[in-house]
Design a protein around this motif. Structure first.
Motif, PDB file in Angstrom:
ATOM      1  N   GLN A   3      -9.090 -11.952   2.279  1.00 22.91           N
ATOM      2  CA  GLN A   3     -10.312 -11.255   2.676  1.00 22.91           C
ATOM      3  C   GLN A   3     -10.167  -9.727   2.563  1.00 22.91           C
ATOM      4  O   GLN A   3     -11.153  -9.023   2.383  1.00 22.91           O
ATOM      5  CB  GLN A   3     -10.688 -11.607   4.127  1.00 22.91           C
ATOM      6  CG  GLN A   3     -11.452 -12.907   4.272  1.00 22.91           C
ATOM      7  CD  GLN A   3     -10.535 -14.112   4.201  1.00 22.91           C
ATOM      8  OE1 GLN A   3      -9.535 -14.180   4.896  1.00 22.91           O
ATOM      9  NE2 GLN A   3     -10.866 -15.070   3.345  1.00 22.91           N
ATOM     10  N   LEU A   4      -8.923  -9.252   2.655  1.00 25.47           N
ATOM     11  CA  LEU A   4      -8.687  -7.806   2.639  1.00 25.47           C
ATOM     12  C   LEU A   4      -7.548  -7.466   1.671  1.00 25.47           C
ATOM     13  O   LEU A   4      -6.499  -8.120   1.676  1.00 25.47           O
ATOM     14  CB  LEU A   4      -8.325  -7.305   4.035  1.00 25.47           C
ATOM     15  CG  LEU A   4      -9.393  -7.446   5.131  1.00 25.47           C
ATOM     16  CD1 LEU A   4      -8.780  -7.215   6.500  1.00 25.47           C
ATOM     17  CD2 LEU A   4     -10.544  -6.469   4.880  1.00 25.47           C
ATOM     18  N   LEU A  73      -7.958   6.668   5.667  1.00 25.01           N
ATOM     19  CA  LEU A  73      -6.690   5.961   5.845  1.00 25.01           C
ATOM     20  C   LEU A  73      -5.492   6.877   5.599  1.00 25.01           C
ATOM     21  O   LEU A  73      -4.341   6.474   5.749  1.00 25.01           O
ATOM     22  CB  LEU A  73      -6.604   4.779   4.870  1.00 25.01           C
ATOM     23  CG  LEU A  73      -7.681   3.699   4.996  1.00 25.01           C
ATOM     24  CD1 LEU A  73      -7.504   2.665   3.894  1.00 25.01           C
ATOM     25  CD2 LEU A  73      -7.630   3.035   6.369  1.00 25.01           C
ATOM     26  N   THR A  74      -5.769   8.125   5.209  1.00 24.52           N
ATOM     27  CA  THR A  74      -4.716   9.085   4.869  1.00 24.52           C
ATOM     28  C   THR A  74      -4.812  10.302   5.780  1.00 24.52           C
ATOM     29  O   THR A  74      -5.677  10.381   6.654  1.00 24.52           O
ATOM     30  CB  THR A  74      -4.850   9.542   3.409  1.00 24.52           C
ATOM     31  OG1 THR A  74      -5.952  10.463   3.300  1.00 24.52           O
ATOM     32  CG2 THR A  74      -5.094   8.366   2.473  1.00 24.52           C
ATOM     33  N   ALA A  75      -3.940  11.252   5.525  1.00 21.93           N
ATOM     34  CA  ALA A  75      -3.992  12.517   6.263  1.00 21.93           C
ATOM     35  C   ALA A  75      -4.928  13.505   5.581  1.00 21.93           C
ATOM     36  O   ALA A  75      -5.121  14.621   6.064  1.00 21.93           O
ATOM     37  CB  ALA A  75      -2.584  13.114   6.362  1.00 21.93           C
ATOM     38  N   ARG A  88     -16.104   0.555  13.625  1.00 24.78           N
ATOM     39  CA  ARG A  88     -16.759  -0.579  12.964  1.00 24.78           C
ATOM     40  C   ARG A  88     -15.785  -1.226  11.975  1.00 24.78           C
ATOM     41  O   ARG A  88     -15.711  -2.452  11.875  1.00 24.78           O
ATOM     42  CB  ARG A  88     -18.002  -0.049  12.240  1.00 24.78           C
ATOM     43  CG  ARG A  88     -18.705  -1.068  11.364  1.00 24.78           C
ATOM     44  CD  ARG A  88     -19.742  -1.837  12.158  1.00 24.78           C
ATOM     45  NE  ARG A  88     -20.664  -2.509  11.273  1.00 24.78           N
ATOM     46  CZ  ARG A  88     -20.422  -3.630  10.600  1.00 24.78           C
ATOM     47  NH1 ARG A  88     -19.259  -4.242  10.730  1.00 24.78           N
ATOM     48  NH2 ARG A  88     -21.344  -4.162   9.821  1.00 24.78           N
ATOM     49  N   LEU A  89     -15.026  -0.405  11.265  1.00 20.87           N
ATOM     50  CA  LEU A  89     -14.034  -0.926  10.317  1.00 20.87           C
ATOM     51  C   LEU A  89     -12.919  -1.669  11.054  1.00 20.87           C
ATOM     52  O   LEU A  89     -12.489  -2.743  10.621  1.00 20.87           O
ATOM     53  CB  LEU A  89     -13.445   0.215   9.487  1.00 20.87           C
ATOM     54  CG  LEU A  89     -12.285  -0.149   8.544  1.00 20.87           C
ATOM     55  CD1 LEU A  89     -12.685  -1.254   7.576  1.00 20.87           C
ATOM     56  CD2 LEU A  89     -11.807   1.081   7.780  1.00 20.87           C
ATOM     57  N   GLU A  90     -12.471  -1.123  12.162  1.00 17.49           N
ATOM     58  CA  GLU A  90     -11.417  -1.786  12.945  1.00 17.49           C
ATOM     59  C   GLU A  90     -11.871  -3.172  13.399  1.00 17.49           C
ATOM     60  O   GLU A  90     -11.087  -4.133  13.374  1.00 17.49           O
ATOM     61  CB  GLU A  90     -11.043  -0.917  14.147  1.00 17.49           C
ATOM     62  CG  GLU A  90     -10.288   0.358  13.762  1.00 17.49           C
ATOM     63  CD  GLU A  90     -10.080   1.285  14.950  1.00 17.49           C
ATOM     64  OE1 GLU A  90     -10.563   0.952  16.061  1.00 17.49           O
ATOM     65  OE2 GLU A  90      -9.454   2.343  14.784  1.00 17.49           O
ATOM     66  N   ALA A  91     -13.136  -3.266  13.783  1.00 18.45           N
ATOM     67  CA  ALA A  91     -13.678  -4.565  14.217  1.00 18.45           C
ATOM     68  C   ALA A  91     -13.741  -5.537  13.036  1.00 18.45           C
ATOM     69  O   ALA A  91     -13.444  -6.730  13.180  1.00 18.45           O
ATOM     70  CB  ALA A  91     -15.066  -4.380  14.825  1.00 18.45           C
ATOM     71  N   TYR A  92     -14.118  -5.028  11.868  1.00 22.94           N
ATOM     72  CA  TYR A  92     -14.197  -5.889  10.686  1.00 22.94           C
ATOM     73  C   TYR A  92     -12.809  -6.394  10.284  1.00 22.94           C
ATOM     74  O   TYR A  92     -12.654  -7.551   9.879  1.00 22.94           O
ATOM     75  CB  TYR A  92     -14.843  -5.146   9.516  1.00 22.94           C
ATOM     76  CG  TYR A  92     -15.047  -6.042   8.304  1.00 22.94           C
ATOM     77  CD1 TYR A  92     -16.188  -6.806   8.171  1.00 22.94           C
ATOM     78  CD2 TYR A  92     -14.062  -6.145   7.315  1.00 22.94           C
ATOM     79  CE1 TYR A  92     -16.367  -7.659   7.075  1.00 22.94           C
ATOM     80  CE2 TYR A  92     -14.223  -6.995   6.225  1.00 22.94           C
ATOM     81  CZ  TYR A  92     -15.381  -7.741   6.113  1.00 22.94           C
ATOM     82  OH  TYR A  92     -15.547  -8.600   5.050  1.00 22.94           O
ATOM     83  N   VAL A 117      -6.374   2.669  12.529  1.00 18.85           N
ATOM     84  CA  VAL A 117      -7.107   1.877  11.543  1.00 18.85           C
ATOM     85  C   VAL A 117      -6.225   1.549  10.337  1.00 18.85           C
ATOM     86  O   VAL A 117      -6.271   0.436   9.806  1.00 18.85           O
ATOM     87  CB  VAL A 117      -8.399   2.612  11.097  1.00 18.85           C
ATOM     88  CG1 VAL A 117      -8.086   3.928  10.377  1.00 18.85           C
ATOM     89  CG2 VAL A 117      -9.251   1.697  10.222  1.00 18.85           C
ATOM     90  N   THR A 118      -5.391   2.506   9.919  1.00 15.84           N
ATOM     91  CA  THR A 118      -4.496   2.274   8.781  1.00 15.84           C
ATOM     92  C   THR A 118      -3.467   1.215   9.126  1.00 15.84           C
ATOM     93  O   THR A 118      -3.204   0.292   8.343  1.00 15.84           O
ATOM     94  CB  THR A 118      -3.785   3.580   8.376  1.00 15.84           C
ATOM     95  OG1 THR A 118      -4.763   4.597   8.140  1.00 15.84           O
ATOM     96  CG2 THR A 118      -2.955   3.380   7.119  1.00 15.84           C
ATOM     97  N   LYS A 119      -2.894   1.344  10.308  1.00 16.77           N
ATOM     98  CA  LYS A 119      -1.874   0.391  10.755  1.00 16.77           C
ATOM     99  C   LYS A 119      -2.452  -1.023  10.825  1.00 16.77           C
ATOM    100  O   LYS A 119      -1.824  -1.996  10.379  1.00 16.77           O
ATOM    101  CB  LYS A 119      -1.335   0.827  12.125  1.00 16.77           C
ATOM    102  CG  LYS A 119      -0.078   0.086  12.559  1.00 16.77           C
ATOM    103  CD  LYS A 119       0.392   0.580  13.936  1.00 16.77           C
ATOM    104  CE  LYS A 119       0.779   2.036  13.891  1.00 16.77           C
ATOM    105  NZ  LYS A 119       1.330   2.489  15.195  1.00 16.77           N
ATOM    106  N   ALA A 120      -3.666  -1.137  11.355  1.00 16.63           N
ATOM    107  CA  ALA A 120      -4.306  -2.449  11.488  1.00 16.63           C
ATOM    108  C   ALA A 120      -4.608  -3.057  10.122  1.00 16.63           C
ATOM    109  O   ALA A 120      -4.380  -4.249   9.887  1.00 16.63           O
ATOM    110  CB  ALA A 120      -5.597  -2.320  12.293  1.00 16.63           C
ATOM    111  N   LEU A 121      -5.092  -2.228   9.193  1.00 12.85           N
ATOM    112  CA  LEU A 121      -5.445  -2.721   7.863  1.00 12.85           C
ATOM    113  C   LEU A 121      -4.209  -3.161   7.086  1.00 12.85           C
ATOM    114  O   LEU A 121      -4.201  -4.229   6.462  1.00 12.85           O
ATOM    115  CB  LEU A 121      -6.200  -1.634   7.086  1.00 12.85           C
ATOM    116  CG  LEU A 121      -6.693  -2.022   5.690  1.00 12.85           C
ATOM    117  CD1 LEU A 121      -7.610  -3.235   5.748  1.00 12.85           C
ATOM    118  CD2 LEU A 121      -7.416  -0.842   5.035  1.00 12.85           C
ATOM    119  N   LEU A 122      -3.150  -2.368   7.148  1.00 15.25           N
ATOM    120  CA  LEU A 122      -1.927  -2.719   6.421  1.00 15.25           C
ATOM    121  C   LEU A 122      -1.295  -3.996   6.967  1.00 15.25           C
ATOM    122  O   LEU A 122      -0.642  -4.743   6.238  1.00 15.25           O
ATOM    123  CB  LEU A 122      -0.925  -1.564   6.481  1.00 15.25           C
ATOM    124  CG  LEU A 122      -1.325  -0.290   5.724  1.00 15.25           C
ATOM    125  CD1 LEU A 122      -0.266   0.786   5.911  1.00 15.25           C
ATOM    126  CD2 LEU A 122      -1.542  -0.570   4.248  1.00 15.25           C
TER     127      LEU A 122
END
Length: 319
Positions: A3-4, A73-75, A88-92, A117-122
């Motif tokens: 999904q991601l 997602l970056t600095a 909203r992205l974190e929830a998705y 958010v970056t940590k969660a996505l990775l």
């Protein structure tokens, strides 16, 4: 299918190749027309892309949503003032739509893993890092694209360089010519045209071997092709500067991979420069760079014929 996905790095061809493969796996050609959407985070809020991902696919069972340049997602800071609802992205990320594959694509050297958010996505996504290939990886990549002899790979990299998009085009041409047999070194020499940069490599090699007559012949060939003398001098200076830097760094004990990283060039270029470096002393390289600087000045400021100025540089090499 996941999904991601997260695809990032500095090797643009690999980035494009990776997300194209995901799309081909997810959708048929007919579905692709209706069920692939692309959003640029420099222009569009992330929640717009997420709303699309949560909308059922049209005439199919799956859809692909490509999210380009997700700078949050970056600095880095975005070029445009676009407000993104990161919550909203974190929830998705925690509950992605089962019928969508969302691909986050960014030409970034690294992501900021300090961000929540970056940590969660990775953690949840399938991650692909598209970094420049070293020499071994580059040769493996070429082998993965076609049936080719080992010596043909060396000739291909020498003639076409290390840019993956260029190599891909040349490989496609070679495959059509060779049909079902293995591509040979002779095939490569016959079909792959030298870039200007590769012709300059030939000049450097001829100079390193002290074959100045051959270098003058190569120069004449390039001038007959209307190559600009000022550009030729700039490329020669760039190559000899690299040879000098590689020679100095190798003297202090650095390996080729380390040198490539320090100088920001491909390891294959460092390997070639190292092979030429042994043919020159430091003093000789400094003299060549000085003569090239003088030639560049003469080309830009003197009334002397440009081709003659360039020829005089090569004649100086015989001293």
């Amino acid at each position: 299918m996941e999904q991601l996905y997260v695809i990032y790095g500095t090797e643009h061809f690999l980035i494009k190749q990776a997300h194209e493969q995901i799309i081909r796996r997810a959708l048929s050609d007919e579905e692709r027309e209706w069920n692939v959407s692309t959003y640029d985070c420099e222009e569009t809020p992330i929640e717009v892309a997420l709303e699309d991902a949560e909308t059922l696919p049209f005439l199919g069972e799956r859809k692909v949503v490509i999210v380009k340049q997700p700078y949050f997602l970056t600095a880095e800071k975005g070029k445009e003032k676009v407000e993104h609802d990161v919550k909203r992205l974190e929830a998705y990320i925690e509950q992605p739509a089962p019928f969508s594959s969302v691909i986050f694509v960014g030409s970034y050297e690294k992501l900021d893993e300090r961000k929540k958010v970056t940590k969660a996505l990775l953690k949840k996504a399938h991650v692909i890092v598209a970094k420049p290939l070293n020499e071994k990886e580059l040769k493996q990549w070429v082998k993965g694209q076609c049936q080719i002899d080992d010596d043909a790979i060396d000739v291909l990299l020498t003639l076409a360089g290390t840019d993956l998009a260029t190599l891909s085009n040349e490989i496609e041409k070679l495959m059509l010519f060779a049909e079902r047999r293995s591509i040979t070194a002779d095939d490569v020499r016959l079909l792959v045209s030298r870039t200007l940069e590769q012709n300059v490599f030939t000049l450097v090699e001829q100079i390193a071997r002290r074959n100045i007559s051959a270098a003058l012949q190569t120069l004449q060939d390039l001038l007959r092709q209307n190559e600009e003398p000022i550009k030729l001098v700039a490329l020669l200076a760039s190559q000899f500067r690299l040879i000098y830097e590689v020679k100095e760094l190798m003297k202090t004990g650095y390996g080729q991979q380390q040198i490539a990283s320090m100088l920001g060039v491909h390891p294959f270029r460092v390997k070639m420069a190292a092979s030429y470096a042994s043919g020159f002393s430091e003093q000789q390289l400094m003299h060549i760079l000085y003569d090239l600087a003088e030639t560049d000045y003469a080309l830009k400021s003197s009334a002397m014929d440009k081709q003659l100025s360039l020829q005089l540089f090569f004649l100086k090499l015989q001293r």
